[in-house]
Design a protein around this motif. Structure first.
Motif, PDB file in Angstrom:
ATOM      1  N   VAL A 268       0.838  -1.204   0.000  1.00  0.00           N
ATOM      2  CA  VAL A 268       0.000   0.000   0.000  1.00  0.00           C
ATOM      3  C   VAL A 268       0.871   1.251   0.000  1.00  0.00           C
ATOM      4  CG1 VAL A 268      -1.675   1.326   1.361  1.00  0.00           C
ATOM      5  CG2 VAL A 268      -1.984  -1.132   1.054  1.00  0.00           C
ATOM      6  N   SER A 269       1.924   1.252   0.791  1.00  0.00           N
ATOM      7  CA  SER A 269       2.811   2.416   0.846  1.00  0.00           C
ATOM      8  C   SER A 269       3.504   2.661  -0.487  1.00  0.00           C
ATOM      9  CB  SER A 269       3.849   2.234   1.957  1.00  0.00           C
ATOM     10  OG  SER A 269       3.211   2.297   3.218  1.00  0.00           O
ATOM     11  N   ARG A 270       3.960   1.601  -1.136  1.00  0.00           N
ATOM     12  CA  ARG A 270       4.608   1.751  -2.447  1.00  0.00           C
ATOM     13  C   ARG A 270       3.619   2.259  -3.489  1.00  0.00           C
ATOM     14  NH1 ARG A 270       9.194  -2.604  -3.555  1.00  0.00           N
ATOM     15  NH2 ARG A 270       9.742  -3.106  -1.421  1.00  0.00           N
ATOM     16  N   THR A 271       2.411   1.726  -3.460  1.00  0.00           N
ATOM     17  CA  THR A 271       1.382   2.153  -4.407  1.00  0.00           C
ATOM     18  C   THR A 271       1.029   3.619  -4.194  1.00  0.00           C
ATOM     19  OG1 THR A 271       0.481  -0.085  -4.462  1.00  0.00           O
ATOM     20  CG2 THR A 271      -0.956   1.668  -5.254  1.00  0.00           C
ATOM     21  N   ARG A 272       0.882   4.006  -2.940  1.00  0.00           N
ATOM     22  CA  ARG A 272       0.575   5.407  -2.636  1.00  0.00           C
ATOM     23  C   ARG A 272       1.725   6.323  -3.039  1.00  0.00           C
ATOM     24  NH1 ARG A 272      -3.504   6.402   1.544  1.00  0.00           N
ATOM     25  NH2 ARG A 272      -2.175   8.150   2.156  1.00  0.00           N
ATOM     26  N   ALA A 273       2.954   5.917  -2.763  1.00  0.00           N
ATOM     27  CA  ALA A 273       4.113   6.734  -3.126  1.00  0.00           C
ATOM     28  C   ALA A 273       4.210   6.910  -4.643  1.00  0.00           C
ATOM     29  CB  ALA A 273       5.397   6.120  -2.572  1.00  0.00           C
ATOM     30  N   ALA A 274       3.912   5.839  -5.375  1.00  0.00           N
ATOM     31  CA  ALA A 274       3.956   5.920  -6.839  1.00  0.00           C
ATOM     32  C   ALA A 274       2.902   6.876  -7.380  1.00  0.00           C
ATOM     33  CB  ALA A 274       3.760   4.529  -7.447  1.00  0.00           C
ATOM     34  N   ALA A 275       1.818   7.053  -6.637  1.00  0.00           N
ATOM     35  CA  ALA A 275       0.746   7.964  -7.046  1.00  0.00           C
ATOM     36  C   ALA A 275       0.946   9.370  -6.485  1.00  0.00           C
ATOM     37  CB  ALA A 275      -0.601   7.412  -6.596  1.00  0.00           C
ATOM     38  N   GLY A 276       2.091   9.593  -5.833  1.00  0.00           N
ATOM     39  CA  GLY A 276       2.380  10.911  -5.275  1.00  0.00           C
ATOM     40  C   GLY A 276       1.693  11.187  -3.947  1.00  0.00           C
ATOM     41  N   LYS A 277       1.196  10.149  -3.311  1.00  0.00           N
ATOM     42  CA  LYS A 277       0.527  10.288  -2.014  1.00  0.00           C
ATOM     43  C   LYS A 277       1.483   9.853  -0.914  1.00  0.00           C
ATOM     44  CE  LYS A 277      -3.982   9.212  -3.994  1.00  0.00           C
ATOM     45  NZ  LYS A 277      -5.077   8.233  -4.026  1.00  0.00           N
TER      46      LYS A 277
END
Length: 130
Positions: free
Chosen positions: A51-60
């Motif tokens: 979840v953290s990697r996915t959010r980081a990739a989306a700029g979140k």
């Protein structure tokens, strides 16, 4: 060679769970049903990483560690409460059943699920064959 994100997350869950189990210093909660709260850690950490990697990739912003610790506490409480009240071993059901239920609930929440999704994930954990 790098692993695809999905494979890496699944491998991380397996690796973390194996390490926790290997280093398990008798965290068993023995009541009506013997449970191992450390069994929850692999699924929770791997999901939080995903979840953290996915959010980081989306700029979140990534998940905060407080959310991860909250998930662990909740999983331990669910697993412990079920184990304290019911003896699944008497019916031929292993204690891993409790881990599946607890992890299904908290992982669904970490993935952004609301009440209905958490109920659905938990319900499916009851019927998914071991």
């Amino acid at each position: 060679m790098s692993l695809p994100a999905v494979t890496a997350s699944v491998k991380a869950a397996f690796d973390i769970a194996c390490m926790v189990r290997w280093l398990d210093l008798s965290d068993a909660w023995i009541s009506v049903q013997t449970t191992h709260p450390s069994d929850d850690v692999g699924a929770i950490l791997a999901t939080a990483d995903y979840v953290s990697r996915t959010r980081a990739a989306a700029g979140k912003p990534p998940l905060k560690m407080a959310m991860v610790l909250d998930a662990m506490v909740r999983a331990h409480e669910v697993q412990g409460a079920l184990g304290a009240e019911m003896s699944f071993n008497e019916h031929g059901i292993d204690n891993v059943f409790l881990t599946k239920i607890a992890c299904a609930a908290v992982v669904a929440k970490l993935l952004g699920g609301g009440r209905d999704e958490i109920l659905a994930a938990t319900s499916l954990a009851f019927f998914e064959p071991s």
